[in-house]
Design a protein around this motif. Structure first.
Motif, PDB file in Angstrom:
ATOM      1  N   VAL A 197      -1.779  12.738   1.830  1.00  0.00           N
ATOM      2  CA  VAL A 197      -1.159  11.854   2.934  1.00  0.00           C
ATOM      3  C   VAL A 197       0.492  11.454   2.377  1.00  0.00           C
ATOM      4  CG1 VAL A 197      -1.098   9.548   3.627  1.00  0.00           C
ATOM      5  CG2 VAL A 197      -3.119  10.752   3.860  1.00  0.00           C
ATOM      6  N   ARG A 198       0.466  11.289   0.859  1.00  0.00           N
ATOM      7  CA  ARG A 198       1.828  11.140   0.294  1.00  0.00           C
ATOM      8  C   ARG A 198       2.781  12.337   0.490  1.00  0.00           C
ATOM      9  NH1 ARG A 198       0.422   9.540  -4.472  1.00  0.00           N
ATOM     10  NH2 ARG A 198      -0.011  11.646  -5.340  1.00  0.00           N
ATOM     11  N   CYS A 234     -14.306   9.453   3.651  1.00  0.00           N
ATOM     12  CA  CYS A 234     -14.148   8.309   2.494  1.00  0.00           C
ATOM     13  C   CYS A 234     -15.344   9.015   1.455  1.00  0.00           C
ATOM     14  CB  CYS A 234     -14.617   7.136   3.119  1.00  0.00           C
ATOM     15  SG  CYS A 234     -16.257   6.957   3.768  1.00  0.00           S
ATOM     16  N   ALA A 235     -14.962   8.402   0.213  1.00  0.00           N
ATOM     17  CA  ALA A 235     -15.972   8.615  -0.835  1.00  0.00           C
ATOM     18  C   ALA A 235     -16.372   7.266  -1.143  1.00  0.00           C
ATOM     19  CB  ALA A 235     -15.283   9.358  -1.949  1.00  0.00           C
ATOM     20  N   GLY A 236     -17.334   6.598  -0.421  1.00  0.00           N
ATOM     21  CA  GLY A 236     -17.795   5.141  -0.738  1.00  0.00           C
ATOM     22  C   GLY A 236     -16.689   4.479   0.148  1.00  0.00           C
ATOM     23  N   ALA A 237     -16.097   3.306  -0.469  1.00  0.00           N
ATOM     24  CA  ALA A 237     -15.383   2.548   0.217  1.00  0.00           C
ATOM     25  C   ALA A 237     -13.661   3.197  -0.092  1.00  0.00           C
ATOM     26  CB  ALA A 237     -15.138   1.099  -0.263  1.00  0.00           C
ATOM     27  N   LYS A 238     -13.821   3.939  -1.211  1.00  0.00           N
ATOM     28  CA  LYS A 238     -12.434   4.592  -1.451  1.00  0.00           C
ATOM     29  C   LYS A 238     -11.866   5.977  -0.737  1.00  0.00           C
ATOM     30  CE  LYS A 238     -11.892   1.377  -4.656  1.00  0.00           C
ATOM     31  NZ  LYS A 238     -10.838   0.400  -4.610  1.00  0.00           N
ATOM     32  N   ALA A 239     -10.645   6.125  -0.541  1.00  0.00           N
ATOM     33  CA  ALA A 239     -10.338   7.668  -0.293  1.00  0.00           C
ATOM     34  C   ALA A 239     -10.230   8.600  -1.278  1.00  0.00           C
ATOM     35  CB  ALA A 239      -8.796   7.608   0.508  1.00  0.00           C
ATOM     36  N   LYS A 240     -10.497   9.884  -0.956  1.00  0.00           N
ATOM     37  CA  LYS A 240     -10.438  10.717  -2.007  1.00  0.00           C
ATOM     38  C   LYS A 240      -9.018  11.077  -2.517  1.00  0.00           C
ATOM     39  CE  LYS A 240     -14.685  13.089  -0.429  1.00  0.00           C
ATOM     40  NZ  LYS A 240     -15.229  14.532   0.250  1.00  0.00           N
ATOM     41  N   PHE A 272     -10.341   3.436   1.563  1.00  0.00           N
ATOM     42  CA  PHE A 272     -10.217   4.553   2.894  1.00  0.00           C
ATOM     43  C   PHE A 272      -9.740   3.673   4.088  1.00  0.00           C
ATOM     44  CE2 PHE A 272     -12.460   6.425   6.241  1.00  0.00           C
ATOM     45  CZ  PHE A 272     -12.118   7.662   6.294  1.00  0.00           C
ATOM     46  N   SER A 273     -10.310   2.557   4.395  1.00  0.00           N
ATOM     47  CA  SER A 273      -9.906   1.889   5.507  1.00  0.00           C
ATOM     48  C   SER A 273      -8.507   1.634   5.842  1.00  0.00           C
ATOM     49  CB  SER A 273     -10.806   0.764   5.960  1.00  0.00           C
ATOM     50  OG  SER A 273     -10.509  -0.232   4.888  1.00  0.00           O
ATOM     51  N   GLU A 274      -7.735   1.169   4.693  1.00  0.00           N
ATOM     52  CA  GLU A 274      -6.482   1.117   4.419  1.00  0.00           C
ATOM     53  C   GLU A 274      -5.545   2.323   4.820  1.00  0.00           C
ATOM     54  OE1 GLU A 274      -5.899  -1.217   0.921  1.00  0.00           O
ATOM     55  OE2 GLU A 274      -6.379  -3.139   1.790  1.00  0.00           O
ATOM     56  N   LEU A 275      -5.976   3.267   4.040  1.00  0.00           N
ATOM     57  CA  LEU A 275      -5.358   4.535   4.329  1.00  0.00           C
ATOM     58  C   LEU A 275      -5.350   4.966   5.689  1.00  0.00           C
ATOM     59  CD1 LEU A 275      -3.747   6.881   2.998  1.00  0.00           C
ATOM     60  CD2 LEU A 275      -6.002   7.767   2.558  1.00  0.00           C
ATOM     61  N   LEU A 324       0.862  -1.259   0.000  1.00  0.00           N
ATOM     62  CA  LEU A 324       0.106   0.075   0.076  1.00  0.00           C
ATOM     63  C   LEU A 324       0.806   1.146  -0.069  1.00  0.00           C
ATOM     64  CD1 LEU A 324      -2.707   1.291   0.035  1.00  0.00           C
ATOM     65  CD2 LEU A 324      -2.565   1.236   2.701  1.00  0.00           C
ATOM     66  N   LEU A 325       1.808   1.127   0.934  1.00  0.00           N
ATOM     67  CA  LEU A 325       2.852   2.269   0.908  1.00  0.00           C
ATOM     68  C   LEU A 325       3.248   2.757  -0.492  1.00  0.00           C
ATOM     69  CD1 LEU A 325       4.136   4.656   2.598  1.00  0.00           C
ATOM     70  CD2 LEU A 325       5.948   2.759   3.113  1.00  0.00           C
ATOM     71  N   ASN A 326       3.867   1.763  -1.172  1.00  0.00           N
ATOM     72  CA  ASN A 326       4.516   1.850  -2.403  1.00  0.00           C
ATOM     73  C   ASN A 326       3.489   2.320  -3.361  1.00  0.00           C
ATOM     74  OD1 ASN A 326       7.025   0.899  -1.699  1.00  0.00           O
ATOM     75  ND2 ASN A 326       6.660  -1.372  -2.061  1.00  0.00           N
ATOM     76  N   LYS A 327       2.325   1.773  -3.575  1.00  0.00           N
ATOM     77  CA  LYS A 327       1.110   2.199  -4.023  1.00  0.00           C
ATOM     78  C   LYS A 327       1.062   3.741  -4.131  1.00  0.00           C
ATOM     79  CE  LYS A 327      -3.309   0.667  -5.614  1.00  0.00           C
ATOM     80  NZ  LYS A 327      -4.419  -0.355  -5.114  1.00  0.00           N
ATOM     81  N   ILE A 328       1.035   4.112  -2.807  1.00  0.00           N
ATOM     82  CA  ILE A 328       0.664   5.634  -2.720  1.00  0.00           C
ATOM     83  C   ILE A 328       1.733   6.464  -3.093  1.00  0.00           C
ATOM     84  CG2 ILE A 328       0.386   7.224  -0.546  1.00  0.00           C
ATOM     85  CD1 ILE A 328      -1.187   5.037   1.018  1.00  0.00           C
ATOM     86  N   LEU A 329       3.008   6.016  -2.695  1.00  0.00           N
ATOM     87  CA  LEU A 329       4.231   6.774  -3.041  1.00  0.00           C
ATOM     88  C   LEU A 329       4.489   6.851  -4.472  1.00  0.00           C
ATOM     89  CD1 LEU A 329       6.699   5.712  -0.412  1.00  0.00           C
ATOM     90  CD2 LEU A 329       5.362   7.648  -0.437  1.00  0.00           C
ATOM     91  N   SER A 330       3.973   5.922  -5.110  1.00  0.00           N
ATOM     92  CA  SER A 330       4.225   5.894  -6.706  1.00  0.00           C
ATOM     93  C   SER A 330       3.311   6.978  -7.214  1.00  0.00           C
ATOM     94  CB  SER A 330       3.868   4.671  -7.431  1.00  0.00           C
ATOM     95  OG  SER A 330       2.459   4.259  -7.466  1.00  0.00           O
ATOM     96  N   GLY A 331       2.054   7.416  -6.630  1.00  0.00           N
ATOM     97  CA  GLY A 331       1.309   8.321  -7.394  1.00  0.00           C
ATOM     98  C   GLY A 331       0.761   7.843  -8.359  1.00  0.00           C
ATOM     99  N   ARG A 332       0.529   6.224  -8.823  1.00  0.00           N
ATOM    100  CA  ARG A 332      -0.357   6.176  -9.910  1.00  0.00           C
ATOM    101  C   ARG A 332      -1.894   5.689  -9.820  1.00  0.00           C
ATOM    102  NH1 ARG A 332       4.496   2.184 -11.814  1.00  0.00           N
ATOM    103  NH2 ARG A 332       3.716   1.439  -9.646  1.00  0.00           N
ATOM    104  N   SER A 333      -1.998   5.471  -8.581  1.00  0.00           N
ATOM    105  CA  SER A 333      -3.557   4.958  -8.406  1.00  0.00           C
ATOM    106  C   SER A 333      -4.291   5.722  -7.095  1.00  0.00           C
ATOM    107  CB  SER A 333      -3.506   3.578  -8.230  1.00  0.00           C
ATOM    108  OG  SER A 333      -2.293   2.867  -7.964  1.00  0.00           O
TER     109      SER A 333
END
Length: 82
Positions: free
Chosen positions: A71-72, A58-64, A22-25, A7-16
């Motif tokens: 956060v990044r 949250c925006a549904g189950a996803k973070a905005k 939301f809960s994972e963030l 998850l951290l790699n996904k956030i730091l990459s900025g591609r998704s």
């Protein structure tokens, strides 16, 4: 590599930014040592030594996506580690 490392790699990459749960963030911020305070749909996070207090909704189950970007920047600015 564990779930939160991925998850951290996904956030730091900025591609998704639009595909972060939301809960994972929230869990990731707590793994970084933040304390969570919930008021309705607002989840505010505080940590000693960090000037910014991320306020997530949250925006549904996803973070905005813009909040994922915030956060990044916070992770990079304060060189946070799990």
């Amino acid at each position: 590599m564990g779930k939160y490392d991925k998850l951290l790699n996904k956030i730091l990459s900025g591609r998704s930014d639009a595909n972060i749960e939301f809960s994972e963030l929230c869990q990731l911020l707590m793994r970084f040592g933040f304390e969570e305070d919930i008021h309705g749909s607002h989840h505010t996070f505080r940590k000693k030594g960090v000037m910014e207090n991320p306020n997530l909704q949250c925006a549904g189950a996803k973070a905005k996506p813009y909040q994922v970007r915030q956060v990044r920047l916070l992770i990079l600015r304060y060189k946070l580690e799990q």
